[in-house]
Design an enzyme around this catalytic site. Structure first.
Site, PDB file in Angstrom:
ATOM      1  N   CYS A   7       0.981  -1.175   0.164  1.00 48.61           N
ATOM      2  CA  CYS A   7      -0.090  -0.073   0.045  1.00 48.61           C
ATOM      3  C   CYS A   7       0.890   1.278   0.125  1.00 48.61           C
ATOM      4  O   CYS A   7       2.021   1.230  -0.430  1.00 48.61           O
ATOM      5  CB  CYS A   7      -1.082   0.012   1.088  1.00 48.61           C
ATOM      6  SG  CYS A   7      -0.154  -0.140   2.876  1.00 48.61           S
ATOM      7  N   ARG A  13      -3.344  -0.582   5.794  1.00 48.03           N
ATOM      8  CA  ARG A  13      -3.989  -1.467   4.786  1.00 48.03           C
ATOM      9  C   ARG A  13      -2.995  -2.828   4.590  1.00 48.03           C
ATOM     10  O   ARG A  13      -3.640  -3.847   5.055  1.00 48.03           O
ATOM     11  CB  ARG A  13      -4.454  -1.052   3.587  1.00 48.03           C
ATOM     12  CG  ARG A  13      -5.502   0.043   3.484  1.00 48.03           C
ATOM     13  CD  ARG A  13      -5.538   0.844   2.307  1.00 48.03           C
ATOM     14  NE  ARG A  13      -4.338   1.484   1.978  1.00 48.03           N
ATOM     15  CZ  ARG A  13      -4.462   2.282   0.858  1.00 48.03           C
ATOM     16  NH1 ARG A  13      -5.264   2.512   0.037  1.00 48.03           N
ATOM     17  NH2 ARG A  13      -3.186   3.159   0.865  1.00 48.03           N
ATOM     18  N   ASP A 123      -8.626   3.742   1.667  1.00 47.29           N
ATOM     19  CA  ASP A 123      -7.558   4.064   2.672  1.00 47.29           C
ATOM     20  C   ASP A 123      -8.178   4.868   3.812  1.00 47.29           C
ATOM     21  O   ASP A 123      -8.604   5.922   4.174  1.00 47.29           O
ATOM     22  CB  ASP A 123      -6.494   5.167   1.978  1.00 47.29           C
ATOM     23  CG  ASP A 123      -5.230   5.294   2.917  1.00 47.29           C
ATOM     24  OD1 ASP A 123      -5.424   4.877   4.016  1.00 47.29           O
ATOM     25  OD2 ASP A 123      -4.271   5.897   2.239  1.00 47.29           O
TER      26      ASP A 123
END
Ligand code: 4NP
Length: 153
Positions: A7, A13, A123
């Site tokens: 990410c 994440r 996100d």
């Protein structure tokens, strides 16, 4: 099989994705190495975000010992499979890898849940704690699909 989850910051994440896939691979007797990295390197050396740690812990997964690392071009050679958790991350991987990178190893993570999908895992970094459970759930479902596919083949 060596898998890398990528990410942007490697604190929200991809640490969740690393923790969940590692856990499910082990549960299913798959001898996989799963790591994660971030394309922006802003948080190198940091533990995962406290809400990522918390949501994983609530589901029996301890990610507290992970530390953020930066994605490097050599990772495309070192790993068998690289999952980009978002479209901007895929583009960054392509840029970092350069023109000769074996991009066939790089897949959009959510394409394992919905074939051909180029969707991004949202996100949660910019929001509050409520964003972390839906992110956990979509990553969990996708990791289930990845493991199910591996067990079938
Ligand atoms: P992640 O979230 O990519 O899921 O780890 C982010 C964390 C930090 C930043 C961006 C995204 N940041 O720009 O610092």
């Amino acid at each position: 099989m060596k898998i890398l989850m990528v990410c942007l910051g490697n604190i929200c994440r991809s640490p969740i994705a690393e923790g969940i896939l590692q856990h499910k691979a082990k549960q299913n007797g798959l001898d996989w190495t799963v790591h994660s990295a971030g394309t922006n390197g802003y948080h190198i050396g940091e533990a995962p975000h406290r809400f990522s740690q918390k949501v994983c812990k609530q589901h029996g997964i301890d990610i507290s010992r992970q530390r953020a690392t930066c994605f490097l071009s050599r990772h495309i050679e070192e790993y068998d499979l690289i999952y980009a958790l978002a479209e901007d991350v895929y583009e960054e991987i392509k840029k970092i890898g350069g023109p000769n990178a074996p991009m066939h190893k790089v897949k959009m993570f959510l394409s394992e849940l919905h074939e051909g999908s180029t969707a991004s895992v949202p996100d949660p970094w910019y929001g509050d704690e409520s964003g972390y459970l839906p992110v956990y759930q979509i990553i969990d479902q996708t990791c289930d699909a990845i493991v199910a596919k591996a067990l079938k083949s």
